[in-house]
Design an enzyme around this catalytic site. Sequence first.
Site, PDB file in Angstrom:
ATOM      1  N   HIS A  99       3.112  -2.561   4.178  1.00 45.27           N
ATOM      2  CA  HIS A  99       2.440  -1.725   2.983  1.00 45.27           C
ATOM      3  C   HIS A  99       1.045  -2.236   2.900  1.00 45.27           C
ATOM      4  CE1 HIS A  99       1.781   0.948  -0.171  1.00 45.27           C
ATOM      5  NE2 HIS A  99       2.301   0.088  -1.075  1.00 45.27           N
ATOM      6  N   CYS A 111      -2.197   2.957  -4.310  1.00 45.69           N
ATOM      7  CA  CYS A 111      -1.502   3.222  -3.037  1.00 45.69           C
ATOM      8  C   CYS A 111      -1.351   4.510  -2.424  1.00 45.69           C
ATOM      9  CB  CYS A 111       0.164   2.414  -3.328  1.00 45.69           C
ATOM     10  SG  CYS A 111      -0.116   0.730  -3.898  1.00 45.69           S
TER      11      CYS A 111
END
Lengths: 131, 351, 385
Positions: free
Chosen positions: C332, C83
């Site tokens: 996200h 991420c």
Amino acid sequence: MTTSARIWREKPHRYRLEGVRCKKCGRTWVPARQVCPCGSRGLSAMVLPEEGRILTWTVVHTGHPEFSDSTPYALVVVEFGKGARLLMQLADFRREDLKIGRKVKVEFRKVQAAGESGVLCYGYKAVACSE
Amino acid sequence: MIGIIGYGAYIPRYRIKVEEIAKVWGANAENYKRGLGLTEKSVPAPDQDVITLSAEAAKNALKRAGIPANALGCLYIGSESHPYAVKPSATVVADAIGAAGHLHVASLEFACKAGSEGMYIAYSQVKAGVIQYGMAIGADTSQGAPGDALEYSASAGAAAYIMGQGPKVLATVDWTHSYATDTPDFWRREYQHYPRHGSRFTGEPAYFHHITSCAEALLKKSGMKPKDFQYAVFHQPNGKFPMAVGAKLGFAREQMVTGWLVPTLGNTYSGASPIGLTAILDVAKPGDRIFMCSFGSGAGSDGFVFTVTKAAPKVRDLAPKTRDYLDKDRIYLDYGTYAKFRKKILKNLED
Amino acid sequence: MRPVAIIGTGITKFGELWEQSLRDLFTEAALKAVEHSKAPRLDALYVGCMAPGLFNGQEHLGALAADYLGMGPIPATRVESACASGGLALLQAVIAVGSGVYDYVLAGGVEKMNDVSGGAATLALGTAADGDYELFFGATFPSLYALMATAHMARHGTTREMLTAVAVKNHFHGSKNPNAQYPFEIKPAAVADSPLVAEPLHLLDCSPITDGAAAVVVAPLDLAKKLVKKPVVVSGFGHATDTLALHHRDDMTELKAVALAARKAYGMAKLAPKDIHVAEVHDCFTIAEIMTCEALGFAKPGEGGRIALKGETRLGGRIPVNTSGGLKAKGHPVGATGVAQIVELVAQLRGEAGARQVKGAKVGLAQNMGGTGASSTVTILEVTK
């Protein structure tokens, strides 16, 4: 994920909790590693004790599809003595077992199955010790 | 002196009561409890199978034997619910306990007799001097078809024995006898999920005939009478059969009650009489004699006469006791959760 | 290293973008950034993307990105750090320009996550953890952060109310961001009423599954000054790693990689936490924002939840955190997140953030992490005086 070779080579760690102890800093690690995070390459073989204590816990309500028969399932981080820490499921748990510091022991359980016809994958899980 | 040098049991924590099953099928729970002589049964968790139950029982046996796992010369697992149709359960267990390598391994199947036949083979190998120590395990996680009488009794558990010789022997094997004929009282064909049975044919011509034939021959061979034994344990597919066959042979209830676990354990198939024997070894005194006779459909019986030695009290506390597994920390399931655990619910498969 | 500035930004709508593919998303954000920057050409590009192989059956993303961007056969590299892929793509661009090798470099980030089922997405994201020793045993990302939350609550007295305060605040910020996946406010009671995902984390403690892309163009400061009125300078950055498995950390209530990356970034910028006017941090879960605020020095150890509860991290507060809505409300798309944070900060520092503008913001900090904090980048941006 769960091919024969991949689970086969992890047997010492997953079946028998075999790992290493650093001769310099004294910390223990499962799985075995070639270099301790302290930088030392002086590592000797060791086996973790059967019992440890819960350092932290959670109950997973939305998990991986392969664990749907046991959802919700509990995950715990267990510390063995002052040594290695491992993440594992807490099998057959009751609410009152989910406590930081709770004594648990390791049992041999089925962890995953590669679908309906693939290889069965075994390894460690924790169970709460009788109080 | 040849005999058992280590033993261990393992029983899952989950239970289901007869009432819970009867409710689903509209059956009368009291009739089933009376008819089967049991009130509840053990249920394996979704992550338990013959391999995992065997591994835990094996670890308990090793603790009592006090020998390194790699000293085992053989490892046999008798079961009718091996997780793989092709691939031995016993190699997984051997690796899990650290015994893999130079040993003889086999997965055995003979309905409910597979555990005791492993004990017989391991004992025979030690006696023949081929190996020093040998392990045999009886374990099952059998399933009865939903709604079938077997669903009330088919349960899960394991017992492991290590045979050896010398001062470690905690119970000597004094006599053995086996009896077998082609009797189709219970079977499961290849690729079938649930077993079939011959209903009342499973009684007189199968269970009773084979156990009495084996037991009478064993008593005759050993020159002993039922009153010479402190304990007796028989295969226990339900609560009634073992007490009935024992009474027929001349054993009293007090001799049988210690190894008679079925009222709250259910029928652990290959584990049944071997787990019963562990409960006896947990309490028996040096010098006590134990009579054991298994039964497996298809059909056959293995009989053993054991004498407990002074080593038994010294090692029994080194691993969990069978009654503790049976009586402590139970978690009761409703039928829905039980059906989920036993994969009786049809689900969509993820791609 | 020569001074480096950001001269243009571009971002797509974040959400369930059924009509757009992986390449569509990247190209849209990249074109916007290039047009916004007025750069005469691109010398190279870096694209952050965590798992296009698992989400879209597509690797070799660098070449695909350059191909569809149509700005020539330029060097193109996919950067992966779970991420933190986007944050790291930016740092690669900054280092490449700072070194003098290239002048105009695009740093993009993209993730197209809604092409697979929820279960498959959980597994794909799970590969950011230790595959053999976490994922195999049933760990999911919510569950790993839940393990940190349980430990943090026990150690520091962090409460449900504090976790809720983070979610409510980020939805309040997100309600002012039209690109956000969830541009609406939520009531505090809604968080604890939402389904449990991994105790103590509920659904509204978690960032969503998102499609989206973001891009920025980086140039040397001297060239930047000729092209744009307010170049935003990258005055400090840091990147550090920690054990991949959460359970191997000495203290599961600390994010060491974040603290180390922050120390390097503050040192390079010659700034301290108190000098930061606005921050975008990696709130993949509410507990993550609490722990990153501590690691970045916005709160004392253990006080991350309390500063959220007191409103110090809200717009108008002492240190506004995640004015974009954060990962929680903005969404996200994992590989895009680190770049999207920079897009938000550039808008803030140029005074172009509209309804969510932090008044007088001159110094911003972005923190982007991978896994349970096994890797983290920290970037400090300042608007030129």
